[in-house]
Design a protein around this motif. Structure first.
Motif, short mmCIF file in Angstrom:
data_model
loop_
_atom_site.label_atom_id
_atom_site.label_comp_id
_atom_site.label_asym_id
_atom_site.label_seq_id
_atom_site.Cartn_x
_atom_site.Cartn_y
_atom_site.Cartn_z
N GLU A 1 0.82 -1.21 0.00
CA GLU A 1 0.00 0.00 0.00
C GLU A 1 0.86 1.26 0.00
OE1 GLU A 1 -0.41 -2.53 2.22
OE2 GLU A 1 -2.25 -3.40 1.43
N ASP A 2 1.99 1.21 0.70
CA ASP A 2 2.89 2.37 0.73
C ASP A 2 3.48 2.64 -0.64
OD1 ASP A 2 2.39 2.73 3.42
OD2 ASP A 2 4.24 1.73 4.08
N LEU A 3 3.89 1.59 -1.33
CA LEU A 3 4.43 1.77 -2.68
C LEU A 3 3.35 2.29 -3.62
CD1 LEU A 3 6.82 1.53 -4.60
CD2 LEU A 3 6.12 -0.83 -5.05
N GLU A 4 2.14 1.77 -3.50
CA GLU A 4 1.03 2.25 -4.33
C GLU A 4 0.74 3.73 -4.05
OE1 GLU A 4 -2.16 -0.45 -3.46
OE2 GLU A 4 -1.37 -2.00 -4.79
N GLU A 5 0.79 4.14 -2.80
CA GLU A 5 0.55 5.53 -2.42
C GLU A 5 1.64 6.43 -2.99
OE1 GLU A 5 -1.47 8.64 -0.28
OE2 GLU A 5 -2.07 6.57 -0.56
N LEU A 6 2.87 5.99 -2.86
CA LEU A 6 4.02 6.76 -3.38
C LEU A 6 3.91 6.93 -4.89
CD1 LEU A 6 7.63 6.18 -2.24
CD2 LEU A 6 7.12 6.30 -4.64
N LEU A 7 3.73 5.83 -5.60
CA LEU A 7 3.63 5.90 -7.06
C LEU A 7 2.38 6.65 -7.51
CD1 LEU A 7 4.73 2.28 -8.03
CD2 LEU A 7 6.02 4.39 -8.33
N GLY A 8 1.28 6.43 -6.83
CA GLY A 8 0.04 7.12 -7.19
C GLY A 8 0.17 8.63 -7.09
N ASN A 9 0.78 9.10 -6.01
CA ASN A 9 0.95 10.54 -5.85
C ASN A 9 1.89 11.12 -6.90
OD1 ASN A 9 -0.70 11.42 -3.63
ND2 ASN A 9 0.61 10.21 -2.29
N LEU A 10 2.99 10.44 -7.17
CA LEU A 10 3.93 10.95 -8.17
C LEU A 10 3.32 10.93 -9.57
CD1 LEU A 10 7.32 9.44 -6.97
CD2 LEU A 10 6.53 11.81 -6.77
N LEU A 11 2.60 9.88 -9.90
CA LEU A 11 1.97 9.80 -11.23
C LEU A 11 0.84 10.82 -11.37
CD1 LEU A 11 1.92 5.95 -11.73
CD2 LEU A 11 3.13 7.62 -13.15
N GLU A 12 0.06 10.99 -10.33
CA GLU A 12 -1.02 11.98 -10.38
C GLU A 12 -0.45 13.38 -10.59
OE1 GLU A 12 -4.60 13.77 -7.59
OE2 GLU A 12 -3.67 11.87 -7.04
N ASN A 13 0.62 13.69 -9.89
CA ASN A 13 1.28 14.98 -10.04
C ASN A 13 1.80 15.17 -11.46
OD1 ASN A 13 2.23 17.40 -8.52
ND2 ASN A 13 4.21 16.65 -9.23
N ALA A 14 2.48 14.15 -11.98
CA ALA A 14 3.03 14.23 -13.34
C ALA A 14 1.93 14.40 -14.38
CB ALA A 14 3.87 12.99 -13.64
N MET A 15 0.85 13.64 -14.25
CA MET A 15 -0.25 13.73 -15.21
C MET A 15 -0.95 15.09 -15.14
SD MET A 15 -0.12 10.96 -16.93
CE MET A 15 -1.65 11.05 -17.81
N LYS A 16 -1.02 15.64 -13.95
CA LYS A 16 -1.69 16.94 -13.77
C LYS A 16 -0.92 18.04 -14.50
CE LYS A 16 -2.71 18.02 -9.55
NZ LYS A 16 -2.73 18.55 -8.17
N TRP A 17 0.42 17.99 -14.45
CA TRP A 17 1.23 19.08 -14.97
C TRP A 17 1.80 18.85 -16.35
CZ3 TRP A 17 0.62 23.56 -12.87
CH2 TRP A 17 0.16 23.63 -11.56
N ALA A 18 1.78 17.60 -16.83
CA ALA A 18 2.34 17.30 -18.15
C ALA A 18 1.58 18.01 -19.26
CB ALA A 18 2.32 15.80 -18.40
N ARG A 19 2.31 18.45 -20.26
CA ARG A 19 1.67 19.01 -21.45
C ARG A 19 1.23 17.87 -22.37
NH1 ARG A 19 6.12 22.82 -20.71
NH2 ARG A 19 5.21 24.78 -20.04
N ASN A 20 2.16 16.95 -22.66
CA ASN A 20 1.87 15.85 -23.58
C ASN A 20 2.40 14.49 -23.15
OD1 ASN A 20 0.62 17.42 -25.76
ND2 ASN A 20 2.66 18.33 -25.94
N ALA A 21 3.42 14.46 -22.28
CA ALA A 21 4.09 13.18 -22.03
C ALA A 21 4.55 13.03 -20.58
CB ALA A 21 5.29 13.03 -22.96
N VAL A 22 4.50 11.77 -20.12
CA VAL A 22 5.03 11.37 -18.82
C VAL A 22 5.86 10.13 -19.05
CG1 VAL A 22 4.42 10.43 -16.55
CG2 VAL A 22 3.07 12.30 -17.53
N SER A 23 7.00 10.05 -18.38
CA SER A 23 7.88 8.89 -18.50
C SER A 23 8.08 8.28 -17.11
CB SER A 23 9.24 9.33 -19.07
OG SER A 23 10.16 8.26 -19.02
#
Length: 113
Positions: free
Chosen positions: A4-26
């Motif tokens: 659950e901790d890994l899911e929380e960590l990755l979820g927050n980072l991915l949500e942040n990246a998707m929110k601010w990305a113009r076109n791409a996330v890696s």
């Protein structure tokens, strides 16, 4: 660590990246050489092509409830939660400029084999 901790960590980072990305996330996960036979070190890097975070503001972005830009919805908790989890597991979190132009969040953690 806890799944659950890994899911929380990755979820927050991915949500942040998707929110601010113009076109791409890696996303990349790279195993690194451990210092002994009982543990392995790995690195997770999530980066985007958004506006990024100015280097002098990166530390502020990790503070609970702190939002550097209020033009997008959010609570200002995501990066603080990531920082807390990484710290709890004795890892390292770095916020850098991405080669894509935006933010690159790098997490290094040790996992038991």
């Amino acid at each position: 660590g806890e799944r659950e901790d890994l899911e929380e960590l990755l979820g927050n980072l991915l949500e942040n990246a998707m929110k601010w990305a113009r076109n791409a996330v890696s996303v990349s996960v790279v195993p690194l050489t451990g210092k002994d036979d009982t543990a392995s070190l790995f690195e997770i890097a999530i980066e985007d092509d958004g506006p990024g975070i100015p280097e002098d503001k990166a530390r502020d972005a990790l503070k609970r409830g702190r939002r550097l830009d209020e033009t997008k919805p959010g609570t200002g908790l995501g990066l603080a939660i990531v920082a807390d989890l990484v710290n709890e597991y004795g890892g390292v979190l770095a916020l850098e400029r991405s080669g894509m132009g935006g933010l690159k969040a790098v997490v290094r953690l040790r996992g038991l084999l």
